[in-house]
Design a protein around this motif. Structure first.
Motif, PDB file in Angstrom:
ATOM      1  N   THR A 186      -1.390  -0.430   8.520  1.00 49.11           N
ATOM      2  CA  THR A 186      -2.311   0.686   8.712  1.00 49.11           C
ATOM      3  C   THR A 186      -3.247   0.472   9.899  1.00 49.11           C
ATOM      4  O   THR A 186      -4.117   1.312  10.150  1.00 49.11           O
ATOM      5  N   ASP A 187      -3.078  -0.626  10.609  1.00 49.58           N
ATOM      6  CA  ASP A 187      -3.984  -0.987  11.704  1.00 49.58           C
ATOM      7  C   ASP A 187      -3.275  -0.776  13.039  1.00 49.58           C
ATOM      8  O   ASP A 187      -2.335  -1.502  13.369  1.00 49.58           O
ATOM      9  N   LYS A 188      -3.705   0.219  13.791  1.00 52.98           N
ATOM     10  CA  LYS A 188      -3.043   0.562  15.050  1.00 52.98           C
ATOM     11  C   LYS A 188      -2.978  -0.614  16.011  1.00 52.98           C
ATOM     12  O   LYS A 188      -1.905  -0.930  16.545  1.00 52.98           O
ATOM     13  N   ASP A 189      -4.092  -1.275  16.248  1.00 50.85           N
ATOM     14  CA  ASP A 189      -4.122  -2.365  17.218  1.00 50.85           C
ATOM     15  C   ASP A 189      -3.238  -3.534  16.779  1.00 50.85           C
ATOM     16  O   ASP A 189      -2.458  -4.071  17.565  1.00 50.85           O
TER      17      ASP A 189
ATOM     18  N   PRO B 270      -6.012   7.476  21.145  1.00 52.09           N
ATOM     19  CA  PRO B 270      -6.804   7.473  19.918  1.00 52.09           C
ATOM     20  C   PRO B 270      -5.973   7.496  18.638  1.00 52.09           C
ATOM     21  O   PRO B 270      -6.474   7.124  17.574  1.00 52.09           O
ATOM     22  N   ALA B 271      -4.711   7.909  18.723  1.00 54.27           N
ATOM     23  CA  ALA B 271      -3.910   8.002  17.510  1.00 54.27           C
ATOM     24  C   ALA B 271      -2.421   8.017  17.863  1.00 54.27           C
ATOM     25  O   ALA B 271      -2.039   8.333  18.991  1.00 54.27           O
ATOM     26  N   VAL B 272      -1.587   7.695  16.877  1.00 57.14           N
ATOM     27  CA  VAL B 272      -0.140   7.690  17.065  1.00 57.14           C
ATOM     28  C   VAL B 272       0.545   7.779  15.705  1.00 57.14           C
ATOM     29  O   VAL B 272      -0.026   7.382  14.678  1.00 57.14           O
ATOM     30  N   ARG B 273       1.745   8.298  15.713  1.00 57.84           N
ATOM     31  CA  ARG B 273       2.603   8.256  14.514  1.00 57.84           C
ATOM     32  C   ARG B 273       3.765   7.322  14.801  1.00 57.84           C
ATOM     33  O   ARG B 273       4.411   7.412  15.850  1.00 57.84           O
ATOM     34  N   LEU B 274       4.032   6.438  13.860  1.00 59.81           N
ATOM     35  CA  LEU B 274       5.063   5.411  14.014  1.00 59.81           C
ATOM     36  C   LEU B 274       6.042   5.531  12.850  1.00 59.81           C
ATOM     37  O   LEU B 274       5.629   5.570  11.688  1.00 59.81           O
ATOM     38  N   SER B 275       7.332   5.604  13.168  1.00 54.66           N
ATOM     39  CA  SER B 275       8.329   5.724  12.104  1.00 54.66           C
ATOM     40  C   SER B 275       9.569   4.917  12.455  1.00 54.66           C
ATOM     41  O   SER B 275       9.909   4.749  13.624  1.00 54.66           O
ATOM     42  N   GLY B 276      10.236   4.416  11.416  1.00 59.49           N
ATOM     43  CA  GLY B 276      11.443   3.632  11.630  1.00 59.49           C
ATOM     44  C   GLY B 276      11.450   2.406  10.742  1.00 59.49           C
ATOM     45  O   GLY B 276      10.823   2.386   9.671  1.00 59.49           O
TER      46      GLY B 276
ATOM     47  N   LEU C 138      -1.670   6.359  12.593  1.00 52.79           N
ATOM     48  CA  LEU C 138      -2.642   5.293  12.814  1.00 52.79           C
ATOM     49  C   LEU C 138      -3.703   5.718  13.818  1.00 52.79           C
ATOM     50  O   LEU C 138      -3.416   6.405  14.805  1.00 52.79           O
ATOM     51  N   LYS C 139      -4.939   5.242  13.571  1.00 50.16           N
ATOM     52  CA  LYS C 139      -6.015   5.378  14.543  1.00 50.16           C
ATOM     53  C   LYS C 139      -7.052   4.313  14.217  1.00 50.16           C
ATOM     54  O   LYS C 139      -6.920   3.566  13.229  1.00 50.16           O
ATOM     55  N   ALA C 140      -8.101   4.223  15.040  1.00 48.33           N
ATOM     56  CA  ALA C 140      -9.066   3.146  14.878  1.00 48.33           C
ATOM     57  C   ALA C 140      -9.763   3.187  13.519  1.00 48.33           C
ATOM     58  O   ALA C 140     -10.025   2.144  12.910  1.00 48.33           O
ATOM     59  N   ALA C 141     -10.045   4.376  13.020  1.00 51.05           N
ATOM     60  CA  ALA C 141     -10.805   4.512  11.776  1.00 51.05           C
ATOM     61  C   ALA C 141      -9.969   4.255  10.531  1.00 51.05           C
ATOM     62  O   ALA C 141     -10.519   4.150   9.428  1.00 51.05           O
ATOM     63  N   GLY C 142      -8.658   4.151  10.684  1.00 54.77           N
ATOM     64  CA  GLY C 142      -7.816   3.922   9.518  1.00 54.77           C
ATOM     65  C   GLY C 142      -6.387   4.358   9.759  1.00 54.77           C
ATOM     66  O   GLY C 142      -5.957   4.582  10.893  1.00 54.77           O
ATOM     67  N   GLY C 143      -5.655   4.478   8.669  1.00 51.35           N
ATOM     68  CA  GLY C 143      -4.255   4.868   8.769  1.00 51.35           C
ATOM     69  C   GLY C 143      -3.757   5.370   7.435  1.00 51.35           C
ATOM     70  O   GLY C 143      -4.342   5.100   6.383  1.00 51.35           O
ATOM     71  N   THR C 144      -2.665   6.116   7.466  1.00 51.66           N
ATOM     72  CA  THR C 144      -2.087   6.652   6.240  1.00 51.66           C
ATOM     73  C   THR C 144      -0.592   6.872   6.440  1.00 51.66           C
ATOM     74  O   THR C 144      -0.139   7.144   7.550  1.00 51.66           O
ATOM     75  N   GLY C 145       0.160   6.737   5.364  1.00 57.45           N
ATOM     76  CA  GLY C 145       1.598   6.954   5.457  1.00 57.45           C
ATOM     77  C   GLY C 145       2.331   6.288   4.307  1.00 57.45           C
ATOM     78  O   GLY C 145       1.726   5.879   3.309  1.00 57.45           O
ATOM     79  N   SER C 146       3.647   6.198   4.457  1.00 58.29           N
ATOM     80  CA  SER C 146       4.483   5.659   3.388  1.00 58.29           C
ATOM     81  C   SER C 146       5.292   4.472   3.876  1.00 58.29           C
ATOM     82  O   SER C 146       5.632   4.353   5.056  1.00 58.29           O
ATOM     83  N   VAL C 147       5.593   3.592   2.927  1.00 55.19           N
ATOM     84  CA  VAL C 147       6.402   2.401   3.181  1.00 55.19           C
ATOM     85  C   VAL C 147       7.469   2.325   2.095  1.00 55.19           C
ATOM     86  O   VAL C 147       7.169   2.511   0.919  1.00 55.19           O
ATOM     87  N   THR C 148       8.703   2.063   2.496  1.00 58.34           N
ATOM     88  CA  THR C 148       9.794   1.886   1.535  1.00 58.34           C
ATOM     89  C   THR C 148      10.420   0.527   1.753  1.00 58.34           C
ATOM     90  O   THR C 148      10.726   0.142   2.883  1.00 58.34           O
TER      91      THR C 148
ATOM     92  N   LYS D 186      -2.836  12.706  18.869  1.00 57.04           N
ATOM     93  CA  LYS D 186      -3.089  13.780  17.913  1.00 57.04           C
ATOM     94  C   LYS D 186      -3.890  13.248  16.722  1.00 57.04           C
ATOM     95  O   LYS D 186      -3.419  12.410  15.968  1.00 57.04           O
ATOM     96  N   ASP D 187      -5.096  13.754  16.560  1.00 56.59           N
ATOM     97  CA  ASP D 187      -5.997  13.257  15.527  1.00 56.59           C
ATOM     98  C   ASP D 187      -5.533  13.713  14.141  1.00 56.59           C
ATOM     99  O   ASP D 187      -4.781  14.689  13.993  1.00 56.59           O
ATOM    100  N   PHE D 188      -5.978  12.997  13.142  1.00 51.60           N
ATOM    101  CA  PHE D 188      -5.683  13.339  11.740  1.00 51.60           C
ATOM    102  C   PHE D 188      -6.825  12.794  10.895  1.00 51.60           C
ATOM    103  O   PHE D 188      -7.605  11.937  11.338  1.00 51.60           O
ATOM    104  N   ALA D 189      -6.926  13.279   9.681  1.00 52.59           N
ATOM    105  CA  ALA D 189      -8.046  12.894   8.812  1.00 52.59           C
ATOM    106  C   ALA D 189      -7.689  11.687   7.953  1.00 52.59           C
ATOM    107  O   ALA D 189      -6.575  11.593   7.416  1.00 52.59           O
ATOM    108  N   VAL D 190      -8.626  10.760   7.826  1.00 52.26           N
ATOM    109  CA  VAL D 190      -8.520   9.690   6.833  1.00 52.26           C
ATOM    110  C   VAL D 190      -9.807   9.727   6.016  1.00 52.26           C
ATOM    111  O   VAL D 190     -10.882   9.456   6.531  1.00 52.26           O
TER     112      VAL D 190
END
Length: 245
Positions: free
Chosen positions: A152-155, A61-67, A82-92, A223-227
């Motif tokens: 921001t799209d897991k799939d 249902p969810a994942v954290r992706l970094s690198g 990321l999860k089906a309902a949305g995503g959040t994070g930073s991009v450099t 691990k779920d998180f809020a969007v």
């Protein structure tokens, strides 16, 4: 009289017993099975390992992706949840950092005034100060939406990343932050490498993309998180197409 065991043999036996007690099977102690106590995918052919890890990633249902991801000649440093309902994070990218938030189909971009000034260039309309620190709505017809919504799209993101190119093979047992893994490769590594967890669900944990196109780590599987929509006081409509630079 009973024959006494040599002291060296006794020492090796004792050492191996301690290793097994500590749940660490040492191959030097009689050739222990590195897959003992694991989820068993390490014994499978590479193609089946890849299929299982893709299925596990899709079902999570969810994942954290970094690198890092290199695409179209540009390097992006990602830290996304990321999860089906949305995503959040930073991009450099190119020294500029911005935040992305997607709630359903609505995408927001948040950055400081320096980012907006750099994006607008010398011919900008001076709106950078108004956009500073605000969640700027990205219209779905804007080129920036297509460019950044995939982050921001897991799939979409996993489908594009979790692919090894060329002939698949296994490349031994490894370790990622204390988790034992089995590594699979494409074309002996030139087509990318993927470390798959040998504990619990066979999630992908580390990906090295083909052609020096970046290295990514996957954590917080399931691990779920809020969007949630940002407050209206923190949200702005740009009113025109976002800067393309």
């Amino acid at each position: 009289m009973p024959r006494r065991r040599p002291r060296r043999a006794a020492l090796v036996t004792a050492t191996c017993a301690l290793a097994v007690t500590g749940a660490a099977v040492l191959t030097g102690c009689g050739g222990g099975d590195p897959d003992a106590g694991t989820n068993g995918v390490g014994k499978l052919p590479a193609a089946k390992i890849q299929a299982k890890t893709r299925a596990a990633a899709d079902a999570a249902p969810a994942v954290r992706l970094s690198g890092t991801v290199v695409t179209s000649g540009r390097t992006y440093q990602l830290d996304m949840r990321l999860k089906a309902a949305g995503g959040t994070g930073s991009v450099t990218s190119q020294g500029a950092t911005f935040k992305l938030l997607r709630v359903g189909r609505q995408l927001y971009l948040k950055a400081d005034s320096d980012f907006w000034q750099q994006a607008e260039g010398k011919g900008g309309d001076g709106a950078a100060g108004k956009l500073d620190g605000k969640y700027v709505k990205v219209p779905q017809g804007d080129p920036a939406y297509k460019k950044f919504s995939g982050f921001t799209d897991k799939d979409v993101l996993l489908d594009g990343l979790l692919t090894l190119h060329g002939a698949l093979a296994t490349d031994g047992h490894h370790d990622q932050s204390g988790t034992p893994t089995i590594r699979i490769t494409g074309d002996k590594g030139s087509g990318g490498t993927l470390d798959v967890s040998l504990q619990g669900t066979p999630y992908p944990l580390r990906l090295v993309r083909a052609g020096d196109a970046g290295t990514l780590r996957f954590t917080d599987w399931g691990k779920d998180f809020a969007v949630t929509e940002p407050a209206k006081s923190q949200t702005l409509d740009y009113g025109q197409q976002l800067p393309t630079s």
